[in-house]
Design a protein around this motif. Structure first.
Motif, PDB file in Angstrom:
ATOM      1  N   ASN A 264       0.806  -1.216   0.000  1.00  0.00           N
ATOM      2  CA  ASN A 264       0.000   0.000   0.000  1.00  0.00           C
ATOM      3  C   ASN A 264       0.844   1.274   0.000  1.00  0.00           C
ATOM      4  OD1 ASN A 264      -2.384  -1.474   0.050  1.00  0.00           O
ATOM      5  ND2 ASN A 264      -2.396  -1.606   2.287  1.00  0.00           N
ATOM      6  N   SER A 265       2.146   1.142   0.245  1.00  0.00           N
ATOM      7  CA  SER A 265       3.005   2.324   0.313  1.00  0.00           C
ATOM      8  C   SER A 265       3.637   2.681  -1.032  1.00  0.00           C
ATOM      9  CB  SER A 265       4.115   2.084   1.340  1.00  0.00           C
ATOM     10  OG  SER A 265       4.941   0.996   0.935  1.00  0.00           O
ATOM     11  N   ALA A 266       3.315   1.909  -2.090  1.00  0.00           N
ATOM     12  CA  ALA A 266       3.909   2.165  -3.403  1.00  0.00           C
ATOM     13  C   ALA A 266       3.417   3.485  -3.987  1.00  0.00           C
ATOM     14  CB  ALA A 266       3.573   1.016  -4.353  1.00  0.00           C
ATOM     15  N   LYS A 267       4.339   4.230  -4.629  1.00  0.00           N
ATOM     16  CA  LYS A 267       3.998   5.500  -5.264  1.00  0.00           C
ATOM     17  C   LYS A 267       4.571   5.538  -6.683  1.00  0.00           C
ATOM     18  CE  LYS A 267       3.878   8.323  -1.047  1.00  0.00           C
ATOM     19  NZ  LYS A 267       4.447   9.528  -0.356  1.00  0.00           N
ATOM     20  N   GLN A 268       3.805   6.110  -7.596  1.00  0.00           N
ATOM     21  CA  GLN A 268       4.293   6.297  -8.956  1.00  0.00           C
ATOM     22  C   GLN A 268       5.069   7.597  -9.014  1.00  0.00           C
ATOM     23  OE1 GLN A 268       1.501   5.630 -12.181  1.00  0.00           O
ATOM     24  NE2 GLN A 268       2.498   7.174 -13.443  1.00  0.00           N
ATOM     25  N   VAL A 269       6.318   7.521  -9.463  1.00  0.00           N
ATOM     26  CA  VAL A 269       7.185   8.709  -9.446  1.00  0.00           C
ATOM     27  C   VAL A 269       7.404   9.301 -10.826  1.00  0.00           C
ATOM     28  CG1 VAL A 269       8.365   7.991  -7.342  1.00  0.00           C
ATOM     29  CG2 VAL A 269       9.259   7.271  -9.568  1.00  0.00           C
ATOM     30  N   SER A 270       6.994   8.595 -11.891  1.00  0.00           N
ATOM     31  CA  SER A 270       7.131   9.139 -13.237  1.00  0.00           C
ATOM     32  C   SER A 270       6.107   8.492 -14.148  1.00  0.00           C
ATOM     33  CB  SER A 270       8.542   8.898 -13.792  1.00  0.00           C
ATOM     34  OG  SER A 270       8.795   7.523 -13.924  1.00  0.00           O
ATOM     35  N   ALA A 271       5.894   9.112 -15.297  1.00  0.00           N
ATOM     36  CA  ALA A 271       4.929   8.588 -16.259  1.00  0.00           C
ATOM     37  C   ALA A 271       5.459   7.298 -16.894  1.00  0.00           C
ATOM     38  CB  ALA A 271       4.664   9.627 -17.341  1.00  0.00           C
ATOM     39  N   PRO A 272       4.573   6.351 -17.264  1.00  0.00           N
ATOM     40  CA  PRO A 272       5.018   5.124 -17.939  1.00  0.00           C
ATOM     41  C   PRO A 272       5.736   5.459 -19.240  1.00  0.00           C
ATOM     42  CG  PRO A 272       2.725   4.941 -17.243  1.00  0.00           C
ATOM     43  CD  PRO A 272       3.113   6.365 -17.059  1.00  0.00           C
ATOM     44  N   ALA A 273       6.848   4.799 -19.493  1.00  0.00           N
ATOM     45  CA  ALA A 273       7.641   5.096 -20.684  1.00  0.00           C
ATOM     46  C   ALA A 273       8.340   3.842 -21.183  1.00  0.00           C
ATOM     47  CB  ALA A 273       8.662   6.178 -20.393  1.00  0.00           C
ATOM     48  N   LEU A 274       8.599   3.831 -22.497  1.00  0.00           N
ATOM     49  CA  LEU A 274       9.407   2.792 -23.122  1.00  0.00           C
ATOM     50  C   LEU A 274      10.809   3.358 -23.354  1.00  0.00           C
ATOM     51  CD1 LEU A 274       6.989   1.368 -25.827  1.00  0.00           C
ATOM     52  CD2 LEU A 274       7.973   0.089 -23.945  1.00  0.00           C
TER      53      LEU A 274
ATOM     54  N   ASN B  82      26.022   0.959 -24.107  1.00  0.00           N
ATOM     55  CA  ASN B  82      25.296   1.350 -22.899  1.00  0.00           C
ATOM     56  C   ASN B  82      24.735   2.771 -22.987  1.00  0.00           C
ATOM     57  OD1 ASN B  82      24.274   0.807 -20.322  1.00  0.00           O
ATOM     58  ND2 ASN B  82      26.016   1.754 -19.311  1.00  0.00           N
ATOM     59  N   THR B  83      24.016   3.030 -24.077  1.00  0.00           N
ATOM     60  CA  THR B  83      23.408   4.351 -24.255  1.00  0.00           C
ATOM     61  C   THR B  83      21.909   4.208 -24.502  1.00  0.00           C
ATOM     62  OG1 THR B  83      23.872   4.311 -26.634  1.00  0.00           O
ATOM     63  CG2 THR B  83      25.513   5.378 -25.200  1.00  0.00           C
ATOM     64  N   VAL B  84      21.178   5.269 -24.194  1.00  0.00           N
ATOM     65  CA  VAL B  84      19.741   5.299 -24.446  1.00  0.00           C
ATOM     66  C   VAL B  84      19.494   5.772 -25.874  1.00  0.00           C
ATOM     67  CG1 VAL B  84      17.546   6.338 -23.787  1.00  0.00           C
ATOM     68  CG2 VAL B  84      19.209   5.711 -22.023  1.00  0.00           C
ATOM     69  N   VAL B  85      18.851   4.929 -26.674  1.00  0.00           N
ATOM     70  CA  VAL B  85      18.565   5.264 -28.070  1.00  0.00           C
ATOM     71  C   VAL B  85      17.282   6.080 -28.178  1.00  0.00           C
ATOM     72  CG1 VAL B  85      18.069   4.318 -30.354  1.00  0.00           C
ATOM     73  CG2 VAL B  85      19.749   3.205 -28.870  1.00  0.00           C
ATOM     74  N   ASN B  86      16.279   5.706 -27.380  1.00  0.00           N
ATOM     75  CA  ASN B  86      14.995   6.394 -27.467  1.00  0.00           C
ATOM     76  C   ASN B  86      14.245   6.243 -26.148  1.00  0.00           C
ATOM     77  OD1 ASN B  86      12.879   7.811 -28.782  1.00  0.00           O
ATOM     78  ND2 ASN B  86      11.793   5.893 -29.146  1.00  0.00           N
ATOM     79  N   ARG B  87      13.513   7.279 -25.792  1.00  0.00           N
ATOM     80  CA  ARG B  87      12.634   7.231 -24.620  1.00  0.00           C
ATOM     81  C   ARG B  87      11.278   7.767 -25.039  1.00  0.00           C
ATOM     82  NH1 ARG B  87      10.769  10.116 -20.074  1.00  0.00           N
ATOM     83  NH2 ARG B  87      10.750   8.845 -18.160  1.00  0.00           N
ATOM     84  N   PHE B  88      10.269   6.906 -24.965  1.00  0.00           N
ATOM     85  CA  PHE B  88       8.928   7.263 -25.414  1.00  0.00           C
ATOM     86  C   PHE B  88       7.978   7.214 -24.228  1.00  0.00           C
ATOM     87  CE2 PHE B  88       4.709   6.033 -26.992  1.00  0.00           C
ATOM     88  CZ  PHE B  88       4.483   7.030 -27.937  1.00  0.00           C
TER      89      PHE B  88
END
Length: 281
Positions: A3-13, A21-27
């Motif tokens: 019950n203590s879980a909190k969403q800290v950011s919007a869902p993303a791919l 080791n780099t991020v190609v895309n964040r959607f």
């Protein structure tokens, strides 16, 4: 606890390039594919041709009974709904680890088959609170503008696993053509060779153990022919009955060839005929 879980950011791919080791895309998933009750539980990646430029992701939204499709080429997402993605009220009763509870979880897991003759695959899927297995073609999933009637007709009932056979997760082994699925209420996991009918004789429980496999929550196939199962006693965790002096979380693995050996999931014609004769009797 839960019950203590909190969403800290919007869902993303997030797409990573593993070699450097780099991020190609964040959607970030847009509002039009989200609902207030959305809970994303599984993601399947479908790569078309060579390379990764043309790829899709199929994401199960267990909380609001839908599949979200993402196109890497177009960098866009859309939502697909169907009555079969909803939970079955008759399959919402669970008893695991001595704890009784009721869940109304919708479609929670999916796995891709081998490519078919038309170049598309079947996406096998199921709600957690259900005993039925479904499938739909990726031809339909990839069509953002598919007509509602095509969606309704395009989701097929493969079969029924039987009473108390709720499954949180599934995965597909392309080498053996076998779908593996958890069996939460039975503290184990089962298998099915997709070349055979989806009936009790051909969907056996491969392993069950009330201690090692209490609440098998996830199941995965790797590229080296191994099966991995996570058991985590989730029911005890959610309902504050977990004893932290015991071993509660386990990761189990075994070669797939050994797991299905001697079962109707094994690619062996003699086994198939044997079980078929048993049914006739």
């Amino acid at each position: 606890m839960a019950n203590s879980a909190k969403q800290v950011s919007a869902p993303a791919l997030i797409v990573f390039e593993l070699q450097n080791n780099t991020v190609v895309n964040r959607f970030v998933l847009p509002d039009d594919v989200l609902r207030d009750t959305s809970v994303f539980t599984s993601i399947v990646v479908d790569i078309i041709g060579k390379g990764c430029k043309d790829a899709y992701a199929y994401i199960t939204d267990m909380g609001s009974n839908a599949i979200v499709v993402y196109s890497l080429t177009d960098n866009t997402a859309w939502r697909i709904e169907h009555p079969h993605f909803n939970f079955d009220p008759n399959a919402g009763i669970y008893k695991v680890g001595g704890i009784d509870f009721y869940w109304n979880d919708g479609v929670s897991s999916a796995a891709l088959s081998r490519p078919k003759k038309d170049g598309y695959r079947d996406l096998y899927l199921h709600p957690t609170s259900s005993t039925k297995q479904f499938k739909m073609s990726t031809k339909l999933l990839r069509n953002k503008n598919a007509a509602p009637e095509d969606i309704i007709e395009g989701v097929e009932v493969v079969g029924d696993r039987g009473p108390k056979s709720q499954a949180t997760a599934c995965d597909f082994d392309l080498t053996t053509n076998v779908l593996f699925f958890t069996q939460v209420s039975k503290n184990g996991f089962g298998c099915w060779n997709v070349e055979r009918p989806f009936i009790k004789e051909f969907t056996p429980i491969v392993m069950k153990d009330c201690s090692l496999m209490e609440f098998p929550n996830d199941i995965k196939v790797d590229h080296e022919g191994n099966l991995w199962v996570l058991s985590d006693r989730q029911a005890r965790f959610l309902y504050e009955a977990m004893d932290f002096n015991q071993v509660n979380f386990r990761v189990l693995t075994a070669p797939i060839a050994q797991v299905i050996q001697g079962t109707p999931c094994e690619k062996n014609k003699s086994n198939f005929c044997f079980f078929k004769r048993m049914k006739i009797k």
